[in-house]
Design a protein around this motif. Structure first.
Motif, PDB file in Angstrom:
ATOM      1  N   PRO A 127       0.815  -1.207   0.107  1.00  0.00           N
ATOM      2  CA  PRO A 127       0.160  -0.102   0.106  1.00  0.00           C
ATOM      3  C   PRO A 127       1.049   1.234  -0.011  1.00  0.00           C
ATOM      4  O   PRO A 127       2.003   1.080   0.390  1.00  0.00           O
ATOM      5  CB  PRO A 127      -0.690  -0.312   1.361  1.00  0.00           C
ATOM      6  CG  PRO A 127      -0.002  -0.749   2.248  1.00  0.00           C
ATOM      7  CD  PRO A 127       0.803  -2.022   1.234  1.00  0.00           C
ATOM      8  N   ASN A 128       0.222   2.271  -0.572  1.00  0.00           N
ATOM      9  CA  ASN A 128       1.167   3.666  -0.593  1.00  0.00           C
ATOM     10  C   ASN A 128       0.900   4.300   0.741  1.00  0.00           C
ATOM     11  O   ASN A 128       0.384   3.684   1.795  1.00  0.00           O
ATOM     12  CB  ASN A 128       0.490   4.558  -1.678  1.00  0.00           C
ATOM     13  CG  ASN A 128      -1.015   4.946  -1.286  1.00  0.00           C
ATOM     14  OD1 ASN A 128      -1.479   4.886  -0.213  1.00  0.00           O
ATOM     15  ND2 ASN A 128      -1.665   5.198  -2.549  1.00  0.00           N
ATOM     16  N   VAL A 159      -0.514   6.764   2.210  1.00  0.00           N
ATOM     17  CA  VAL A 159      -1.803   7.199   2.441  1.00  0.00           C
ATOM     18  C   VAL A 159      -2.626   6.197   2.852  1.00  0.00           C
ATOM     19  O   VAL A 159      -3.463   6.037   4.090  1.00  0.00           O
ATOM     20  CB  VAL A 159      -2.661   8.105   1.488  1.00  0.00           C
ATOM     21  CG1 VAL A 159      -4.247   8.260   1.873  1.00  0.00           C
ATOM     22  CG2 VAL A 159      -1.967   9.466   1.260  1.00  0.00           C
ATOM     23  N   THR A 160      -2.723   4.985   2.209  1.00  0.00           N
ATOM     24  CA  THR A 160      -3.437   3.849   2.436  1.00  0.00           C
ATOM     25  C   THR A 160      -2.827   3.012   3.675  1.00  0.00           C
ATOM     26  O   THR A 160      -3.707   2.527   4.408  1.00  0.00           O
ATOM     27  CB  THR A 160      -3.409   2.672   1.450  1.00  0.00           C
ATOM     28  OG1 THR A 160      -3.958   3.441   0.040  1.00  0.00           O
ATOM     29  CG2 THR A 160      -3.904   1.491   1.394  1.00  0.00           C
ATOM     30  N   GLN A 161      -1.623   2.888   3.941  1.00  0.00           N
ATOM     31  CA  GLN A 161      -0.974   2.461   5.284  1.00  0.00           C
ATOM     32  C   GLN A 161      -1.412   3.075   6.243  1.00  0.00           C
ATOM     33  O   GLN A 161      -1.746   2.672   7.242  1.00  0.00           O
ATOM     34  CB  GLN A 161       0.520   2.434   4.777  1.00  0.00           C
ATOM     35  CG  GLN A 161       1.282   1.761   6.115  1.00  0.00           C
ATOM     36  CD  GLN A 161       0.935   0.257   6.346  1.00  0.00           C
ATOM     37  OE1 GLN A 161       0.777  -0.323   5.281  1.00  0.00           O
ATOM     38  NE2 GLN A 161       0.718  -0.014   7.529  1.00  0.00           N
ATOM     39  N   LYS A 162      -1.408   4.444   6.420  1.00  0.00           N
ATOM     40  CA  LYS A 162      -1.826   5.241   7.590  1.00  0.00           C
ATOM     41  C   LYS A 162      -3.345   5.207   7.833  1.00  0.00           C
ATOM     42  O   LYS A 162      -3.828   5.065   8.877  1.00  0.00           O
ATOM     43  CB  LYS A 162      -1.592   6.920   7.251  1.00  0.00           C
ATOM     44  CG  LYS A 162      -2.136   7.703   8.213  1.00  0.00           C
ATOM     45  CD  LYS A 162      -1.165   9.026   8.365  1.00  0.00           C
ATOM     46  CE  LYS A 162      -1.988   9.935   9.585  1.00  0.00           C
ATOM     47  NZ  LYS A 162      -2.663   9.376  10.717  1.00  0.00           N
ATOM     48  N   THR A 163      -4.183   4.989   6.662  1.00  0.00           N
ATOM     49  CA  THR A 163      -5.477   4.554   6.854  1.00  0.00           C
ATOM     50  C   THR A 163      -5.667   3.365   7.437  1.00  0.00           C
ATOM     51  O   THR A 163      -6.548   3.057   8.312  1.00  0.00           O
ATOM     52  CB  THR A 163      -6.315   4.692   5.384  1.00  0.00           C
ATOM     53  OG1 THR A 163      -6.014   5.744   4.791  1.00  0.00           O
ATOM     54  CG2 THR A 163      -7.795   4.306   5.693  1.00  0.00           C
ATOM     55  N   PHE A 164      -4.939   2.399   7.005  1.00  0.00           N
ATOM     56  CA  PHE A 164      -4.951   0.849   7.806  1.00  0.00           C
ATOM     57  C   PHE A 164      -4.527   1.101   9.172  1.00  0.00           C
ATOM     58  O   PHE A 164      -5.245   0.770  10.086  1.00  0.00           O
ATOM     59  CB  PHE A 164      -3.940   0.030   7.027  1.00  0.00           C
ATOM     60  CG  PHE A 164      -4.742  -0.431   5.830  1.00  0.00           C
ATOM     61  CD1 PHE A 164      -5.727  -0.367   5.149  1.00  0.00           C
ATOM     62  CD2 PHE A 164      -3.484  -1.013   4.814  1.00  0.00           C
ATOM     63  CE1 PHE A 164      -5.966  -0.961   4.154  1.00  0.00           C
ATOM     64  CE2 PHE A 164      -3.823  -1.421   3.756  1.00  0.00           C
ATOM     65  CZ  PHE A 164      -5.172  -1.567   3.150  1.00  0.00           C
ATOM     66  N   THR A 180      -7.338   3.011  11.191  1.00  0.00           N
ATOM     67  CA  THR A 180      -8.713   2.139  11.372  1.00  0.00           C
ATOM     68  C   THR A 180      -8.436   1.102  12.444  1.00  0.00           C
ATOM     69  O   THR A 180      -9.358   0.769  13.193  1.00  0.00           O
ATOM     70  CB  THR A 180      -9.250   1.749   9.934  1.00  0.00           C
ATOM     71  OG1 THR A 180      -8.340   1.039   9.309  1.00  0.00           O
ATOM     72  CG2 THR A 180      -9.720   2.843   9.278  1.00  0.00           C
TER      73      THR A 180
END
Length: 86
Positions: A54-55, A57-62, A65
Motif C-alpha cells: 500500500p502507498n 496514505v493507504t498504510q496510514k488509513t490502515f 482504522t
C-alpha cells in the motif's frame, strides 16, 4: 498426466472453512481450486492477481482504522450516502 505430487500448507482453520464454502458454491474441491490457481500462475508466469504494497496514505488509513482513529460511523445506507454527499 498422473496426479501424484502433493502440496501441503498450514492455514487458519476459520479461513479454510470460509474459503472451502466458497469453493463448494462454485462446484470446486480444494484440489481443483489449487490446480486452477497453479495453472493460472503457469499461464501468466506470475500471480494471477495484482500484489503490491500500500502507498503511504493507504498504510496510514490502515493504521488509523486498526487503532479506531478517524472513523466515520453510519447508521444505515441513507446516512452513508448523505455523509458522502451522494
Amino acid at each position: 498426466m498422473s496426479k501424484t505430487a502433493t502440496v501441503r500448507a498450514r492455514i487458519e482453520p476459520d479461513l479454510k472453512d470460509r474459503v472451502e464454502h466458497v469453493f463448494r458454491q462454485l462446484g470446486l474441491t480444494a484440489t481443483q481450486a489449487i490446480t486452477l490457481f497453479y495453472k493460472q500462475v503457469e499461464q501468466q508466469r506470475g500471480l494471477p492477481f495484482s500484489v503490491s504494497l500500500p502507498n503511504a496514505v493507504t498504510q496510514k488509513t490502515f493504521e488509523d482504522t486498526d487503532a479506531g482513529r478517524n472513523l466515520t460511523v453510519c447508521e444505515d445506507t441513507d446516512d452513508l450516502f448523505e455523509k458522502l454527499g451522494i
